[in-house]
Design a protein around this motif. Structure first.
Motif, short mmCIF file in Angstrom:
data_model
loop_
_atom_site.label_atom_id
_atom_site.label_comp_id
_atom_site.label_asym_id
_atom_site.label_seq_id
_atom_site.Cartn_x
_atom_site.Cartn_y
_atom_site.Cartn_z
N LYS A 58 0.81 -1.22 0.00
CA LYS A 58 0.00 0.00 0.00
C LYS A 58 0.84 1.27 0.00
CE LYS A 58 -3.33 0.84 2.86
NZ LYS A 58 -4.54 1.35 2.23
N ARG A 60 2.00 2.25 2.79
CA ARG A 60 1.41 2.83 4.01
C ARG A 60 2.48 2.94 5.08
NH1 ARG A 60 -4.34 1.93 6.27
NH2 ARG A 60 -4.20 1.65 8.50
N SER A 144 -7.79 -0.70 3.98
CA SER A 144 -8.43 -0.53 2.68
C SER A 144 -7.42 -0.90 1.58
CB SER A 144 -8.90 0.91 2.52
OG SER A 144 -7.87 1.81 2.85
N ASN A 146 -6.15 0.07 -1.16
CA ASN A 146 -5.75 1.13 -2.09
C ASN A 146 -4.32 1.53 -1.80
OD1 ASN A 146 -6.99 2.06 0.45
ND2 ASN A 146 -6.35 4.08 -0.25
N SER A 152 -10.33 5.36 -1.02
CA SER A 152 -10.47 3.92 -0.78
C SER A 152 -11.24 3.27 -1.93
CB SER A 152 -11.19 3.68 0.54
OG SER A 152 -10.43 4.20 1.59
N GLU A 181 -15.38 3.79 4.79
CA GLU A 181 -14.82 2.88 5.78
C GLU A 181 -15.64 2.86 7.06
OE1 GLU A 181 -13.43 5.50 4.55
OE2 GLU A 181 -11.49 5.06 3.62
N HIS A 237 -5.20 11.71 3.12
CA HIS A 237 -6.14 10.61 2.88
C HIS A 237 -7.11 10.94 1.77
CE1 HIS A 237 -5.84 8.08 6.60
NE2 HIS A 237 -6.34 7.22 5.75
MG MG Z 1 -7.49 3.37 4.28
#
Ligand code: MG
Ligand code: AMP
Length: 343
Positions: A58, A60, A144, A146, A152, A181, A237
């Protein structure tokens, strides 16, 4: 990596697909699957190494913890120190779009919780998600599905766009029913702190426990030095690749502002109410219903569409914050990086 992409009908689940997906999870692989909120990128929640894989796929930050998904409320006992309020909430809203944060047990690796001593737990209602969790026999850690920062995914095509070649399998189970979400709450014995609004709204939570606090970070930018109650609050985000601005003012003035923007540049991105369709129109104008539930259904797909559009900026109405509207407004505010234009 070669990604297996499979369609699956939630009303007529081909167990061979679930079998294969569970086998991948068992081997420490990554499976993207539909849930009623948005698509998730799942892995075995008990393995430290696979959580790292999720963060990598991701892009992330690894200090932004993952939600673990279980099949039934009691399954939380293996992973967290539960309390009465947890059971009251899960009785009322699970399976469904509610995530509860509780003190974690050692069965959950620190990589999954981003080093926190709490763990976020959800019981999804989507039939494919439930079949996969049950067959895997472990909790499935899933953010999520993405690329971090992007809207998302609410359709398999969004997941394919972001994670093809990065996940072992993507299950296409159609469009997400809700489109935003889950509601995230932190609970102790007697109070609820709302960290992320979702389809389980404040009134619904208050019906279970009167003591509900709404985190200020839901509608306001964190101040310099302010501690985030949830790591996700710190990060960019839901944003398309172009700037988004929210336009605040009397409805007639907001409509006039949109018209002027379109007169200057007919390709301007606009998110306005469907009632204005006779006066506000153009290649990149998208319409929101007045119902927050319907807004939630389309918001992320709309924001994602702007990435492949001719628009170079997007202006949006500020939806009402009642009920699920708070969740819609929160995602839009974040997509806009809290940039508001007053007219
Ligand atoms: Mg997310
Ligand atoms: P996503 O994975 O995209 O659905 O996001 C999950 C959200 O839950 C993120 O905003 C996380 O920061 C938040 N979250 C997950 N676990 C915790 C936790 N233990 N404490 C606080 N927030 C959490």
């Amino acid at each position: 990596m070669n990604t297996i992409i499979t369609k699956l009908d939630p009303e007529n689940i081909d167990t061979a697909v679930i079998e294969k997906a569970a086998e991948i999870i068992g081997m420490g692989g990554l499976v993207a699957f539909p849930t009623e909120t948005v698509y998730g990128l799942g892995a075995d929640a008990e393995r430290a190494d696979v959580a790292e894989k999720i963060y990598k796929a991701k892009g992330r930050p690894s200090d932004n913890p993952l939600i673990i998904h279980i099949a039934k409320a009691e399954d939380a006992e293996k992973y967290a120190y539960t309390n009465e309020l947890y059971y009251k909430l899960t009785n009322a809203f699970s399976p469904g779009p509610l995530t509860v944060i509780l003190p974690k047990k050692d069965t959950v690796p620190d990589t999954v919780t981003g080093g926190l001593d709490t763990v976020a737990i959800r019981i999804p209602s989507n039939k494919i998600a439930r079949a996969l969790i049950e067959r895997a026999g472990v909790a499935i850690a899933a953010p999520s599905a993405n690329t971090s920062g992007k809207p998302s995914p609410t359709e398999a095509s969004h997941v394919i766009e972001d994670l093809s070649g990065k996940a072992d399998m993507i299950i296409d189970g159609g469009a997400s029913e809700i489109g935003l979400e889950s509601t995230v709450v932190k609970v102790d014995e007697s109070s609820i702190l709302l960290l992320r609004p979702g389809a389980v709204d404040v009134e619904m939570l208050r019906a279970v426990c009167e003591n509900v606090t709404v985190s200020s970070a839901i509608l306001e930018k964190l101040k310099a030095g302010q501690k985030a109650e949830s790591p996700g609050m710190m990060y960019k985000h839901y944003a398309p690749d172009i700037p988004v601005y929210l336009v605040e003012g009397d409805e007639s003035k907001v409509v006039e502002f949109f018209r002027q923007k379109l007169e200057n540049n007919p390709k301007t991105g606009i998110l306005c109410y469907i009632d204005s369709r006779d006066t506000v129109f153009g290649e990149n104008v998208k319409y929101l219903d007045r119902s927050p539930i319907k807004q939630a259904n389309v918001l992320f797909a709309y924001l994602r569409d702007y990435n492949s559009s001719t628009a170079s900026e997007v202006y949006s109405v500020i939806p009402d914050s009642d009920g699920v509207g708070l969740a819609v407004l929160n995602r839009l505010m974040r997509a806009a990086g809290f940039q508001i234009i007053k007219v």
